[in-house]
Design a protein around this motif. Structure first.
Motif, PDB file in Angstrom:
ATOM      1  N   LEU A  38       1.144  -1.246   0.059  1.00 34.87           N
ATOM      2  CA  LEU A  38       0.223  -0.375  -0.326  1.00 34.87           C
ATOM      3  C   LEU A  38       0.831   1.084  -0.135  1.00 34.87           C
ATOM      4  CD1 LEU A  38      -2.953  -1.010   2.365  1.00 34.87           C
ATOM      5  CD2 LEU A  38      -2.984  -1.408   0.504  1.00 34.87           C
ATOM      6  N   SER A  39      -0.007   2.653  -0.889  1.00 35.49           N
ATOM      7  CA  SER A  39       0.935   3.444  -1.384  1.00 35.49           C
ATOM      8  C   SER A  39       0.631   4.914   0.013  1.00 35.49           C
ATOM      9  CB  SER A  39       1.394   3.866  -2.457  1.00 35.49           C
ATOM     10  OG  SER A  39       2.325   3.154  -3.219  1.00 35.49           O
ATOM     11  N   GLY A  40       0.832   5.254   0.914  1.00 36.75           N
ATOM     12  CA  GLY A  40       1.021   5.762   1.451  1.00 36.75           C
ATOM     13  C   GLY A  40       1.634   7.476   2.016  1.00 36.75           C
ATOM     14  N   THR A  41       1.237   8.298   2.803  1.00 37.84           N
ATOM     15  CA  THR A  41       2.135   8.665   3.315  1.00 37.84           C
ATOM     16  C   THR A  41       2.447   8.268   5.373  1.00 37.84           C
ATOM     17  OG1 THR A  41       1.012  10.507   3.642  1.00 37.84           O
ATOM     18  CG2 THR A  41       1.782  10.575   1.312  1.00 37.84           C
ATOM     19  N   ILE A  42       3.235   9.441   5.658  1.00 44.84           N
ATOM     20  CA  ILE A  42       3.295   9.714   7.308  1.00 44.84           C
ATOM     21  C   ILE A  42       4.095  11.155   7.763  1.00 44.84           C
ATOM     22  CG2 ILE A  42       5.127   9.202   7.333  1.00 44.84           C
ATOM     23  CD1 ILE A  42       2.977   8.547   9.665  1.00 44.84           C
ATOM     24  N   ALA A  43       2.621  11.918   8.046  1.00 41.93           N
ATOM     25  CA  ALA A  43       3.302  13.217   8.697  1.00 41.93           C
ATOM     26  C   ALA A  43       4.350  12.938   9.962  1.00 41.93           C
ATOM     27  CB  ALA A  43       2.235  13.411   9.100  1.00 41.93           C
ATOM     28  N   ILE A  44       5.234  13.860  10.172  1.00 39.28           N
ATOM     29  CA  ILE A  44       6.474  13.663  10.969  1.00 39.28           C
ATOM     30  C   ILE A  44       6.345  15.791  11.199  1.00 39.28           C
ATOM     31  CG2 ILE A  44       8.724  13.349  11.376  1.00 39.28           C
ATOM     32  CD1 ILE A  44       8.932  10.343   9.357  1.00 39.28           C
TER      33      ILE A  44
END
Length: 319
Positions: free
Chosen positions: A31-37
């Motif tokens: 699965l492709s996604g993003t992570i907020a850091i």
């Protein structure tokens, strides 16, 4: 270039049989996604890949790529972990950022790594950033998201190895509830940053704990800073066995067929034999971390003795 030959296929099939109790490789989903850091006064939205096993995951793997690389370069290894039943979190972290939010220490990246640590500190929160990232990626793919497993193993390649070490130590200090769920670390040809002492500080601190830390290294080269990361592991961990060095290994062996032209031009072409050895040992050690077992083929019987699963590898001892 890296090619899957008959030897690679045979060894991979054998490994699957050993670690998956005779079953063939399970289907997995990427699965492709993003992570907020958080980064300084802002927030980075970093590309992230999640690898889901077929069925409920038995543990969570943080798989971190190396300097100037992306999660695409560890896709083959991530898939192998997912086929073994683990949920894999593979973020792409910056190697250049004017605020110091970088994977490798190019000034002072400790504040950024503290924010990365907070991702795992909130792993038990169903509304936390890790769970939110997975849920969003699953929603985009129109499929259900599994719950995040409690048990964790960190795996890092190159500069990513220094990062997982430093984050593990921060977990111990800042998030004891998650620290108790961290089962071990696997370091893949660890590279020490030219600036700072992140790797030394983390190793010295972790050496006083019972957390397993094992490495799979290539011989010294320009791409692994002449083996200084492996030297740090050997000098800072006072343990009879700290890992192996692969004979005629390349820094890209951990990437295997996920390496690319840039990686091969700069750091050598991975061989099928060494790429398979990396996966065999990384998966076997992770299995033992998660289950609390000690499978004899993957450790020396006596100090300095060869390992049955990698008989040509040089066994590394601590100081």
């Amino acid at each position: 270039m890296f090619h899957r030959g008959p030897a690679f296929t045979a060894v991979t099939a054998l490994l699957t049989a050993v670690l998956c109790t005779g079953a063939t490789a399970a289907a997995t989903t990427e699965l492709s996604g993003t992570i907020a850091i958080p980064c300084a006064a802002g927030v980075l939205e970093q590309d992230t890949a999640w690898y889901l096993p077929d069925g409920e995951p038995t543990g969570l793997i943080w798989l971190q790529h190396g300097f100037a690389r992306t999660n695409a370069n560890v896709a083959a290894l991530a898939t192998a972990f997912a086929e073994a039943g683990y949920l894999v979190f593979a973020p792409s972290l910056p190697f250049m950022n004017f605020s110091g939010c970088t994977l490798q220490n190019l000034g002072d990246n400790t504040a950024f790594l503290r924010n990365v640590t907070a991702l795992f500190g909130g792993a038990g929160d169903a509304t936390g950033p890790l769970a939110a990232s997975l849920a969003d990626a699953a929603r985009r793919a129109q499929r259900p998201a599994p719950a995040l497993p409690t048990d964790l193993v960190f795996v890092g390649h190159s500069a990513g190895a220094e990062a997982v070490l430093f984050v593990a130590d921060l977990l111990r200090a800042l998030h004891p509830e998650t620290w108790t769920a961290l089962r071990g670390l696997v370091l893949l040809d660890p590279v020490r940053s030219f600036i700072g002492d992140n790797i030394d500080r983390a190793l010295i601190s972790l050496d006083a704990t019972q957390l397993p830390v094992l490495s799979i290294s290539a011989p010294p080269s320009a791409c692994n800073s002449l083996g200084l990361g492996t030297l740090a592991v050997r000098s800072r961990l006072h343990r009879p066995f700290v890992g192996v060095e692969l004979q005629a290994g390349a820094h890209t062996d951990a990437e295997g067929e996920s390496s690319d032209l840039l990686g091969e031009l700069m750091c050598g072409t991975p061989s099928a034999v060494n790429a398979t050895a990396v996966r065999t040992l990384a998966l076997a050690w992770t299995h033992d971390y998660m289950t609390g077992t000690n499978t004899s083929d993957y450790y020396p019987a006596t100090a300095g003795a060869p390992i049955a699963a990698a008989p040509t590898a040089r066994v590394l001892t601590g100081s």
